[in-house]
Design a protein around this motif. Structure first.
Motif, PDB file in Angstrom:
ATOM      1  N   THR A  21      11.559  73.965  -6.846  1.00 48.16           N
ATOM      2  CA  THR A  21      12.082  74.199  -8.186  1.00 48.16           C
ATOM      3  C   THR A  21      11.998  72.926  -9.017  1.00 48.16           C
ATOM      4  OG1 THR A  21      14.255  73.637  -7.332  1.00 48.16           O
ATOM      5  CG2 THR A  21      13.730  75.961  -7.492  1.00 48.16           C
ATOM      6  N   GLY A  22      11.732  71.799  -8.364  1.00 44.55           N
ATOM      7  CA  GLY A  22      11.649  70.544  -9.087  1.00 44.55           C
ATOM      8  C   GLY A  22      13.005  70.017  -9.498  1.00 44.55           C
ATOM      9  N   GLY A  23      13.769  69.571  -8.538  1.00 42.76           N
ATOM     10  CA  GLY A  23      14.919  68.763  -8.887  1.00 42.76           C
ATOM     11  C   GLY A  23      16.304  69.306  -8.660  1.00 42.76           C
ATOM     12  N   PHE A  24      16.460  70.588  -8.326  1.00 41.87           N
ATOM     13  CA  PHE A  24      17.817  71.066  -8.067  1.00 41.87           C
ATOM     14  C   PHE A  24      18.245  70.716  -6.652  1.00 41.87           C
ATOM     15  CE2 PHE A  24      16.491  73.802 -11.537  1.00 41.87           C
ATOM     16  CZ  PHE A  24      17.578  73.688 -12.371  1.00 41.87           C
ATOM     17  N   THR A  25      19.502  70.399  -6.496  1.00 37.27           N
ATOM     18  CA  THR A  25      20.036  70.105  -5.177  1.00 37.27           C
ATOM     19  C   THR A  25      21.069  71.164  -4.821  1.00 37.27           C
ATOM     20  OG1 THR A  25      19.698  67.746  -5.495  1.00 37.27           O
ATOM     21  CG2 THR A  25      21.306  68.379  -3.838  1.00 37.27           C
ATOM     22  N   ILE A  26      20.952  71.720  -3.627  1.00 38.89           N
ATOM     23  CA  ILE A  26      21.979  72.645  -3.160  1.00 38.89           C
ATOM     24  C   ILE A  26      22.540  72.070  -1.870  1.00 38.89           C
ATOM     25  CG2 ILE A  26      22.545  74.958  -2.330  1.00 38.89           C
ATOM     26  CD1 ILE A  26      20.226  76.061  -3.872  1.00 38.89           C
ATOM     27  N   GLY A  27      23.840  71.809  -1.832  1.00 37.93           N
ATOM     28  CA  GLY A  27      24.458  71.280  -0.621  1.00 37.93           C
ATOM     29  C   GLY A  27      23.761  70.023  -0.167  1.00 37.93           C
ATOM     30  N   ARG A  28      23.301  70.020   1.080  1.00 34.95           N
ATOM     31  CA  ARG A  28      22.683  68.807   1.610  1.00 34.95           C
ATOM     32  C   ARG A  28      21.165  68.791   1.391  1.00 34.95           C
ATOM     33  NH1 ARG A  28      20.940  70.001   7.050  1.00 34.95           N
ATOM     34  NH2 ARG A  28      21.197  72.230   7.335  1.00 34.95           N
ATOM     35  N   VAL A  29      20.625  69.813   0.739  1.00 35.76           N
ATOM     36  CA  VAL A  29      19.178  69.859   0.547  1.00 35.76           C
ATOM     37  C   VAL A  29      18.792  69.275  -0.797  1.00 35.76           C
ATOM     38  CG1 VAL A  29      17.169  71.362   0.376  1.00 35.76           C
ATOM     39  CG2 VAL A  29      18.932  71.861   2.058  1.00 35.76           C
ATOM     40  N   ASP A  30      17.862  68.281  -0.779  1.00 33.10           N
ATOM     41  CA  ASP A  30      17.428  67.643  -2.028  1.00 33.10           C
ATOM     42  C   ASP A  30      16.364  68.465  -2.743  1.00 33.10           C
ATOM     43  OD1 ASP A  30      18.969  65.254  -1.573  1.00 33.10           O
ATOM     44  OD2 ASP A  30      17.544  64.809   0.024  1.00 33.10           O
ATOM     45  N   ASN A  31      15.361  68.906  -1.970  1.00 32.60           N
ATOM     46  CA  ASN A  31      14.246  69.648  -2.570  1.00 32.60           C
ATOM     47  C   ASN A  31      14.404  71.132  -2.267  1.00 32.60           C
ATOM     48  OD1 ASN A  31      13.122  67.252  -3.446  1.00 32.60           O
ATOM     49  ND2 ASN A  31      11.914  67.012  -1.586  1.00 32.60           N
ATOM     50  N   THR A  32      14.875  71.880  -3.251  1.00 29.39           N
ATOM     51  CA  THR A  32      15.139  73.302  -3.023  1.00 29.39           C
ATOM     52  C   THR A  32      13.941  74.143  -3.439  1.00 29.39           C
ATOM     53  OG1 THR A  32      16.220  73.347  -5.165  1.00 29.39           O
ATOM     54  CG2 THR A  32      17.632  73.143  -3.241  1.00 29.39           C
ATOM     55  N   ILE A  33      13.884  75.373  -2.892  1.00 31.71           N
ATOM     56  CA  ILE A  33      12.756  76.261  -3.179  1.00 31.71           C
ATOM     57  C   ILE A  33      13.159  77.337  -4.188  1.00 31.71           C
ATOM     58  CG2 ILE A  33      11.521  75.906  -1.023  1.00 31.71           C
ATOM     59  CD1 ILE A  33      12.912  78.310   0.150  1.00 31.71           C
TER      60      ILE A  33
END
Ligand SMILES: [Zn+2]
Length: 349
Positions: A21-33
């Motif tokens: 997605t280019g830049g969103f962080t969810i929880g401990r994941v930096d590079n989200t899909i």
């Protein structure tokens, strides 16, 4: 009148797939899909499919006809001389065909607009300010050429020039997950749900159905669920799966199970100058795991007044001939780190 033909696309991930997605962080994941905004189930956007397949079609076309194409100047001279510089008229004329040095083997490659096709017909258009008549010959400040606007790739996937835009003849839907692999005590199984299958299946909350139906309890990853009986799913060979490995879970659980069984990897950014790991450069990425089966569709539009357009049948054949690049070059990001390869199953027609 325009006619529409729909082809189903079935794909199997042979690597973990990361479309970011280019830049969103969810929880401990930096590079989200990328996910469906409502169900939160990860997907491959149709725009990614169109972008990659366009590139693969251009690769296949150019590799097959490069030696057969005339010099670009010969085309320019002829269209200036006989058609007042209107290259589109040249391409529709009887003269066009005689310009091939040697004939291409396949019908879709012989399309006259392909005389001027280039690899730059895919990717970002570097000469979008050019007029359509001059587009094949135009270069930008960095001496790069752009979409030619005349070949089968440009006509199939569309182009936008200063004085003419064309939507293209193909429309790709998103690829959604149809079967998703999870670890169980009985080995890897593929889960799906009534909604994913688009089927009415009677299944209770917090229960699952297997092909045998007698396991009593089964773990899907870390989640242990009661087996409530048998499903009657068969005919999954076209997905390269076996019916005995299919598990039906309720729609209310599918998103949660998929999201808690994604592949999560930790990587280190390498400083390109020193070749060493950057300070504080540890990052995590999530990905759709290897073995996931996706489905979606591609619509082909045959527009009215399109006698200069390539035939839809030839476009399906061009897509078939270029789909093998998904197995080597893949889709999405981090393809140099072992992500992104997939196989398109079946043929379009
Ligand atoms: Zn082109």
């Amino acid at each position: 009148m325009s006619t529409v033909k729909i082809n189903r696309i079935i794909a199997m991930a042979t690597d973990p797939i990361y479309v970011g997605t280019g830049g969103f962080t969810i929880g401990r994941v930096d590079n989200t899909i990328v996910r469906d905004p409502i169900t939160r189930i990860p997907k491959i956007p149709g725009s990614s499919m169109a972008g990659t397949w366009r590139y693969y079609m251009a690769l296949e076309l150019v590799s097959q006809i490069k030696e057969k194409q005339p010099h670009l100047n010969d085309i320019k001279n002829e269209s200036d001389k006989s058609f007042d510089g209107k290259i589109n008229q040249f391409i529709q004329s009887d003269k066009c065909d005689s310009f091939w040095k040697t004939k291409a083997d396949k019908e879709w490659q012989k399309y006259c607009g392909n005389l001027i096709a280039k690899i730059s017909c895919a990717g970002q258009d570097e000469t979008s300010q050019a007029n359509i008549e001059n587009a094949p010959f135009e270069k930008n400040k960095e001496n790069k050429s752009g979409h030619c606007g005349h070949c089968i790739v440009c006509k199939a996937f569309g182009f936008s020039k200063n004085d003419l835009s064309n939507q293209g003849m193909l429309f790709f839907s998103d690829l959604s997950i149809l079967f998703f692999p999870v670890y169980t005590r009985l080995g890897t199984k593929w889960i799906t749900s009534p909604k994913l299958l688009n089927k009415e299946i009677d299944i209770a909350e917090n229960q699952i159905k297997t092909s045998k139906g007698d396991e009593r309890h089964l773990n899907l990853g870390w989640l242990n669920l009661e087996v409530s009986g048998k499903h009657n799913i068969s005919d999954v060979e076209k997905y390269k799966l076996e019916a005995k490995n299919i598990i039906i879970v309720p729609d209310s659980l599918i998103s949660q199970i998929i999201n808690s069984n994604l592949e999560v990897r930790t990587s280190v950014s390498i400083d390109p100058i020193t070749g060493a790991a950057k300070d504080k450069a540890l990052f995590t990425s999530e990905a759709i795991p290897r073995g996931t089966i996706f489905c979606g569709e591609v619509r082909g539009f045959n527009r009215e007044g399109g006698n200069s357009l390539p035939k839809l049948g030839d476009i399906w054949r061009a897509l078939n001939d270029s789909k093998q690049y998904y197995q080597s070059l893949g889709i999405g990001g981090m393809t140099t780190r072992g992500f992104g390869r997939m196989e398109i199953l079946g043929e379009l027609s």
